[in-house]
Design a protein around this motif. Structure first.
Motif: not given
Ligand code: AMP
Ligand code: GLY
Length: 414
Positions: A87, A66, A58-59, A82-83, A89, A85, A55
């Motif tokens: 992001l 991803t 990725a940030k 991830f979700r 994926i 945050e 995480v």
């Protein structure tokens, strides 16, 4: 867009390669990757289950997409985190991954939604399980359902074998608290139908066939897969339409209805039995080594396709018409114990694609670093031609600690 692929095997190498063909992939990272992937992506030393580190990576690196390869990453909830945050994926949530991680969940879902599969019953009590086996016929299929999954599947030919297996699975405490799914034994040709799934919107990939046993003529122990090919002459257009409608679409719809919508790749391990096509198992991810023979045929832009799935949009994919065939080179001794560090030479003489499964670089040389080491994948107009090319290329790889099967694809010519 910057893209991160999580994983390290041949499957991830094929995913990274498909993404690298997209003009939209500005930069590809792979965590942790391997020696082959390093030629297409920047490998970052983060374990595929280290969710918080992934995480954070990725940030801080402005990752726009991803893609998750291995089941281990899904099982620890990488997609959920991830979700949370915000992001983007590609992969199923931990809850949706249950279709792979719990045999009992998968069987209950199939029963409830009338998806064709082997008859079954689930037991946690040894005596009840034995009574059920005695009432049924042999061989019988015993599947462990619990934390020690991967201990797997036993096809018991005799009552003694069934009893010993059930004892191991249900009475022996070293397996922990477990349950056993007992299934009717099915016969027929097995094949893999993978679909891109975004909720109830699905899109098939070409069907493939894996070869799970270690040695020629399907002898020897079960492995992670010793080779695969597309396309399969014994799967007709009607078979395909039937499997899409009654199995893959129905399960995608069922997952939505159950409140655990599926996102990513739904892998149907199917069998063409005399009573029609039935489900052997589902996986919640790209198959390995099927992905290595399927993704080379992808003509669509992989960044767009995977992004569409991650955003819940209808996936659309175009495929080339050619046949593909892949032969795995494995370390001698695999799937048992094996040595690592054997030098591999001759890969530069290979015309086919090579996807690395378990390799490393040591003092500038390519060396073996896993059970399955690499897969050689040839493409051609016909399957016979692809088989000939792959077989020729495998012989060009020099290493004294590798073996491979010589009959990959033969079932298509029966
Ligand atoms: P699974 O882990 O469920 O994929 O099972 C591993 C292998 O066992 C499959 O690829 C099949 O070859 C075999 N198998 C599993 N279930 C059955 C069944 N009901 N009948 C016959 N073979 C099976
Ligand atoms: N090829 C079988 C699997 O990926 O589980």
């Amino acid at each position: 867009m910057k893209v991160l692929v999580i994983g390290s095997g041949g499957r991830c190498h094929a995913i990274v390669e498909a993404l690298s063909r997209s003009p939209r992939a500005e930069k590809i990272y792979c965590a942790p990757g391997n020696a082959g992937i390093a030629s297409l992506a920047e490998c970052v030393a983060i374990k595929d289950t280290a969710v918080e580190e992934l995480v954070a990576f990725a940030k801080s690196n402005d990752i726009g997409l991803t893609v998750v390869g291995p089941e281990a990453s899904l099982a620890v909830g990488v997609v959920d985190r991830f979700r949370e945050e915000g992001l983007r994926i590609f992969g199923p949530t931990k809850a949706a991954t249950e279709i792979e991680s719990s045999k009992d969940f998968a069987k209950r879902l199939m029963k409830k939604y009338d998806v064709p599969t082997a008859d079954y019953a689930t037991f946690s009590d040894f005596e009840e399980a034995m009574a059920y086996v005695r009432r049924g016929t042999l061989p019988t299929v015993l599947k462990y359902d619990g934390l020690a999954a991967g201990k797997g599947v036993v096809i018991a030919e005799t009552m003694e074998e069934a009893e010993a297996t059930l004892r191991d699975m249900l009475l022996d405490t070293k397996f922990g608290e477990g349950r056993v799914v007992i299934e009717e034994f099915l016969t027929g040709e097995e094949f893999s139908l993978m679909c891109f799934v975004a909720g109830n919107k699905i899109c098939p990939m070409p069907v493939a066939q894996d070869h799970k046993r270690a040695y020629d003529n399907d002898e020897g122990p079960n492995t992670g897969g010793m080779g695969a090919y597309t396309s399969l002459p014994f799967i007709t257009a009607e078979d395909h339409a039937y499997a899409m409608q009654n199995i893959m679409q129905r399960v995608a719809d069922a997952m939505v209805a159950e409140g655990t919508p599926f996102t990513g790749v739904l892998y149907g391990g199917l069998m063409k039995t005399p009573q029609g096509i039935k489900v052997i198992e589902f996986n919640a991810r790209f198959g390995d080594p099927e992905t290595e023979v399927v993704l080379p045929r992808l003509k669509s832009d992989a960044v767009e396709l995977f992004s569409a799935v991650a955003e819940g949009k209808q996936p659309v994919a175009e495929w080339s018409e050619e046949a593909t065939l892949g032969i795995v080179l494995a370390s001698k001794g695999y799937p048992g114990s094996y040595d690592k560090g054997a030098v591999i030479r001759g890969t530069e003489n290979v015309e086919s694609k090579i996807y690395h499964m378990g390799t490393a670089r040591k003092d500038g040389e390519l060396v073996t670093a896993g059970g399955r080491v690499m897969i050689v994948v040839a493409s051609a107009k016909t399957l016979a031609e692809a088989q000939r090319k792959a077989q020729q290329d495998v012989e060009r790889i020099e290493c004294d600690n590798l073996f491979h099967r010589t009959d990959i694809g033969n079932k298509a010519f029966k």
